[in-house]
Design a protein around this motif. Structure first.
Motif, PDB file in Angstrom:
ATOM      1  N   LEU A 185     -10.011  55.190 -36.048  1.00  0.00           N
ATOM      2  CA  LEU A 185     -11.387  55.368 -36.495  1.00  0.00           C
ATOM      3  C   LEU A 185     -11.672  54.502 -37.713  1.00  0.00           C
ATOM      4  O   LEU A 185     -12.737  53.865 -37.814  1.00  0.00           O
ATOM      5  N   GLU A 186     -10.718  54.446 -38.642  1.00  0.00           N
ATOM      6  CA  GLU A 186     -10.912  53.632 -39.847  1.00  0.00           C
ATOM      7  C   GLU A 186     -11.006  52.147 -39.499  1.00  0.00           C
ATOM      8  O   GLU A 186     -11.791  51.401 -40.104  1.00  0.00           O
ATOM      9  N   GLU A 187     -10.222  51.690 -38.526  1.00  0.00           N
ATOM     10  CA  GLU A 187     -10.301  50.285 -38.107  1.00  0.00           C
ATOM     11  C   GLU A 187     -11.655  49.985 -37.470  1.00  0.00           C
ATOM     12  O   GLU A 187     -12.233  48.917 -37.692  1.00  0.00           O
ATOM     13  N   LYS A 188     -12.146  50.921 -36.685  1.00  0.00           N
ATOM     14  CA  LYS A 188     -13.463  50.722 -36.076  1.00  0.00           C
ATOM     15  C   LYS A 188     -14.546  50.587 -37.138  1.00  0.00           C
ATOM     16  O   LYS A 188     -15.363  49.656 -37.104  1.00  0.00           O
ATOM     17  N   VAL A 189     -14.548  51.506 -38.077  1.00  0.00           N
ATOM     18  CA  VAL A 189     -15.614  51.512 -39.085  1.00  0.00           C
ATOM     19  C   VAL A 189     -15.538  50.265 -39.957  1.00  0.00           C
ATOM     20  O   VAL A 189     -16.564  49.708 -40.351  1.00  0.00           O
ATOM     21  N   ALA A 190     -14.313  49.791 -40.231  1.00  0.00           N
ATOM     22  CA  ALA A 190     -14.175  48.582 -41.040  1.00  0.00           C
ATOM     23  C   ALA A 190     -14.767  47.362 -40.336  1.00  0.00           C
ATOM     24  O   ALA A 190     -15.255  46.433 -40.984  1.00  0.00           O
ATOM     25  N   GLN A 191     -14.762  47.349 -38.993  1.00  0.00           N
ATOM     26  CA  GLN A 191     -15.394  46.256 -38.252  1.00  0.00           C
ATOM     27  C   GLN A 191     -16.889  46.177 -38.545  1.00  0.00           C
ATOM     28  O   GLN A 191     -17.506  45.131 -38.399  1.00  0.00           O
ATOM     29  N   LEU A 192     -17.458  47.298 -38.971  1.00  0.00           N
ATOM     30  CA  LEU A 192     -18.894  47.366 -39.224  1.00  0.00           C
ATOM     31  C   LEU A 192     -19.258  46.927 -40.637  1.00  0.00           C
ATOM     32  O   LEU A 192     -20.440  46.959 -40.998  1.00  0.00           O
ATOM     33  N   MET A 193     -18.284  46.523 -41.429  1.00  0.00           N
ATOM     34  CA  MET A 193     -18.531  46.141 -42.822  1.00  0.00           C
ATOM     35  C   MET A 193     -18.480  44.631 -42.970  1.00  0.00           C
ATOM     36  O   MET A 193     -17.531  43.983 -42.540  1.00  0.00           O
TER      37      MET A 193
END
Length: 750
Positions: free
Chosen positions: A15-23
């Motif tokens: 989940l953290e890797e996914k959200v970091a893609q959005l930054m």
């Protein structure tokens, strides 16, 4: 990779890797970056960890083949799944070869050249490691006080739409995967940012859904119809809700109604700005509202990475929404071919050959020549004759500040200055005497004395006046858009010398020209003309090129008229109505209603004569268009190019209709003495507009069609649209929309 492989990659991510893609972060956050990216706001402590950077999806404002390759290599060594970075930047009107500002490009009315400028910008950017440009900006603008006027192409939805398509074609080409010397385009700012109250940047926008659909949405839609890969949210509110948190605008209209499935990115810091806007209590609520609205990438704030994982685990945000956003980002990376070629077009050796090459500079010069607009030319001042002694005076006489805002990789040092170009164009360099005369905002007596000496023994004075680049662009709003007092005083003193005076204006917006237009004998609007600006202007001043630019935005008679635009409504008490009382009509007591210079206006060194226009009939039906023809003659002494413009008026509508609307134009080049018949097909589709129920349709009834050189000086013909039997004078409404770019615009937001 196919889509199934990308979906599998999403399932492999934490989940953290996914959200970091959005930054999205600026270059200084990344290992291997040299120097800093272009920063358009203050750097603040974002609380970003090394792990977040390792999993981030994109880089803001970084270019250079060696640097982007180094950052990408370092990133891929640390990213667990080997997901490459996207490099994005503001390549707005050129990369290293700077073209005229977009408002000036709009004044060229030259779609192939506009497309070529975007193609060149893309090739230079791509070989330097950039994958995405934050362009085109297609915001409709009617308020010249707004600094970002320079980044738009003007006040007309049709012309803006055609230019939006041209820019997207130029940036993206036919196949981003195969053509590594193109970049993905990002249309901005969605939506209606050009209507900021008071012309003040970042300010409130308030408009009806009818007005939004009729005037402000068409150019965005045109860009998307052309295949534009990305959309950027605007800073403003729409219906009281900031765009970056506006679910109705982004999720319902953009994604569901229009079917846009590309990447949606916030503007700089716009997600966190939901807090000062007053619609989010804290960063967590800002993150919640933005992701629910469908914003995939958060630019330069960290609300997503700090709060979305917790919101998902608490059940407030569905992880599927995160997955959809990540998948869209990965799909863009795949369309760019980054998984197979993570460095894509970046090539240090090719960069040296392509960037700022002679071919590109020649194209920049041609577009600069065609973007300048001759506003006034009395006493035969222009073109200058070789052998005349000319005083070139003013703060822009020797200035390299002619590139304009958003030219962050351009070089003022490399820009062709006006004095250099005029000396090269003159019969003898000594025919040109040069003096500064004044600064942008101040004049000393020493400067005046130098200018007076330069003008003492000359035949003509050319004054190079205007705004500095910092006086327009983002955060460059001005309440007073006259020239600074020092420059007006310089012009007044020069005119008092009793010699012909031609003014060349460098600026990023239509100006209030009081004190200029009424004083100078000739006025050439050069805008910020780019890298080859001096050469282009010298060619125009000496008649080696004939001015052909036409205004894409009206010039006010005074700032108090703003917003002033050609396609206005007549009102219930129009000025000039035969039965109206003189006072009680819609007018100013102290100013005319009309602008100083209308949309579409521009002069030439030759004279174009329009014959009597002919219409093939007086009745149109949905399946029987009309043909309009007019004979255009170049009756003057020089070859020239005319932009023949066609406007339409619907006399009675379901909603009020403008007094004129641009529907077509044709650029015609004629030799001296040559004539040509210009033909337009006038179709039922041209008559469609947004009704009260938001249906996009035409009405049966009376229409006028106008043809001429600008929105003011056009000859009128009338015709009727018939759709079937008419009963008791009631006009039948509602044509079938068929296949056209506006088909979905008439649907109501759900």
């Amino acid at each position: 990779m196919d889509n199934q492989q990308l979906l599998t990659m999403v399932t492999q991510m934490t989940l953290e890797e996914k959200v970091a893609q959005l930054m999205q972060l600026a270059a200084p956050f990344f290992e291997g970056a040299e120097g800093e990216g272009q920063i358009t706001g203050p750097m603040k402590s974002m609380g970003v960890t090394e792990e977040m950077v390792r999993n981030s999806g994109s880089v803001l404002g970084y270019a250079g083949a060696e640097g982007t390759i180094a950052v990408q290599k370092a990133h891929l060594k640390k990213n667990r799944l080997g997901i490459p970075l996207l490099f994005m930047a503001d390549i707005v009107h050129g990369f290293k070869t700077i073209f005229p500002i977009p408002l000036a490009i709009g004044c060229s009315w030259d779609l192939p050249l506009a497309e070529r400028s975007a193609e060149i910008a893309a090739r230079e950017a791509a070989v330097s490691g950039v994958h995405v440009t934050y362009a085109p900006m297609v915001d409709l603008v009617r308020d010249a006080r707004w600094g970002r006027v320079m980044e738009s192409t003007g006040e007309d939805p049709y012309l803006n739409s055609e230019l939006a398509r041209a820019f997207v074609r130029g940036f993206q080409g036919q196949n981003l995967r195969e053509d590594v010397q193109r970049v993905a385009a990002c249309v901005k700012h969605f939506a209606a940012y050009g209507l900021s109250e008071g012309g003040r940047d970042y300010n409130t926008v308030d408009l009806s859904e009818w007005q939004l659909r009729e005037y402000y949405l068409p150019a965005y839609r045109a860009a998307l119809d052309e295949g534009c890969e990305m959309v950027m949210t605007s800073f403003n509110t729409v219906d009281g809700v900031p765009a970056s948190g506006n679910t109705r605008l982004m999720r319902k209209l953009l994604r569901e109604e229009w079917g846009f499935d590309g990447v949606l990115i916030s503007d700089w810091g716009a997600v966190k700005e939901l807090i000062p806007h007053g619609v989010a209590e804290d960063e967590a609520e800002a993150a919640y509202k933005a992701i629910q609205a469908g914003v995939d990438i958060e630019m330069m704030t960290s609300c997503y990475v700090h709060h979305l994982p917790r919101l998902v685990r608490e059940g407030r945000v569905e992880e599927e929404i995160i997955d959809e956003a990540v998948l869209r980002i990965l799909q863009l990376k795949e369309r760019l071919g980054l998984f197979e070629r993570p460095h894509r077009g970046a090539d240090p050796e090719a960069e040296k050959e392509i960037v700022f090459c002679a071919e590109h500079r020649a194209a920049a010069r041609e577009l600069a020549e065609k973007s300048c607009v001759l506003l006034k030319n009395e006493r035969g001042v222009l073109p200058l004759a070789r052998g005349q002694r000319v005083a070139l005076v003013g703060p822009f006489a020797q200035s390299g500040d002619i590139l304009g805002p958003w030219s962050w990789t351009g070089s003022r040092k490399d820009a062709v200055r006006l004095d250099t170009a005029m000396k090269a164009a003159a019969a003898e360099p000594g025919d040109i005497s040069v003096a500064e005369g004044s600064g942008i905002e101040a004049m000393t007596e020493a400067q005046w004395a130098e200018a007076a000496r330069a003008a003492a023994d000359v035949d003509v004075i050319v004054l190079a006046l205007g705004e500095s680049s910092e006086m327009s662009g983002e955060a460059g709003s001005r309440a007073d858009i006259t020239l600074p007092a020092a420059q007006l005083e310089l012009l007044r003193r020069m005119k008092a010398l009793g010699k012909p005076v031609a003014v060349v204006l460098f600026n990023g917006r239509p100006l209030d020209l009081r004190g200029v237009y009424d004083t100078a004998d000739a006025v050439l609007e050069a805008w910020f003309p780019g890298s080859e600006g001096g050469a282009a202007i010298a060619a125009l001043l000496y008649g080696d090129a004939n001015p052909s630019g036409r205004l894409s935005m009206s010039f006010p008679a005074a700032v108090g008229q703003i917003p002033v635009y050609y396609n206005h409504f007549s009102t219930g008490r129009p000025l000039g109505a035969p039965d109206a009382q003189e006072r009680y009509v819609s007018h100013y007591l102290d100013l005319p209603n009309e602008p100083l210079l209308p949309f579409g206006f521009g002069l030439s060194y030759t004279t174009f004569i329009y014959g009597k226009p002919q219409l093939s009939g007086k009745i149109m039906t949905p399946d029987r268009p009309l043909e309009l023809s007019v004979v255009l003659t170049n009756a003057g002494p020089a070859e020239g190019e005319e932009t023949v413009q066609l406007y339409i008026r619907d006399w009675v509508g379901d909603t009020v209709r403008p007094v004129k609307e641009l529907k077509a134009f044709a650029k015609v080049r004629l030799a001296a003495g040559e004539s040509s018949e210009v033909r337009f097909t006038v179709t039922e589709q041209m008559l469609r507009y947004t009704h009260q129920n938001l249906e996009f349709a035409s009405d049966a009834g009376q229409f006028s069609v106008f043809v001429g050189p600008n929105s003011r000086d056009a000859e009128e013909l009338r015709f009727r649209l018939e759709k079937g039997p008419v009963t008791s004078g009631i006009r039948l409404q509602g044509a079938s929309l068929g296949n056209n770019q506006h088909e979905q615009m008439g649907s109501e937001m759900r």
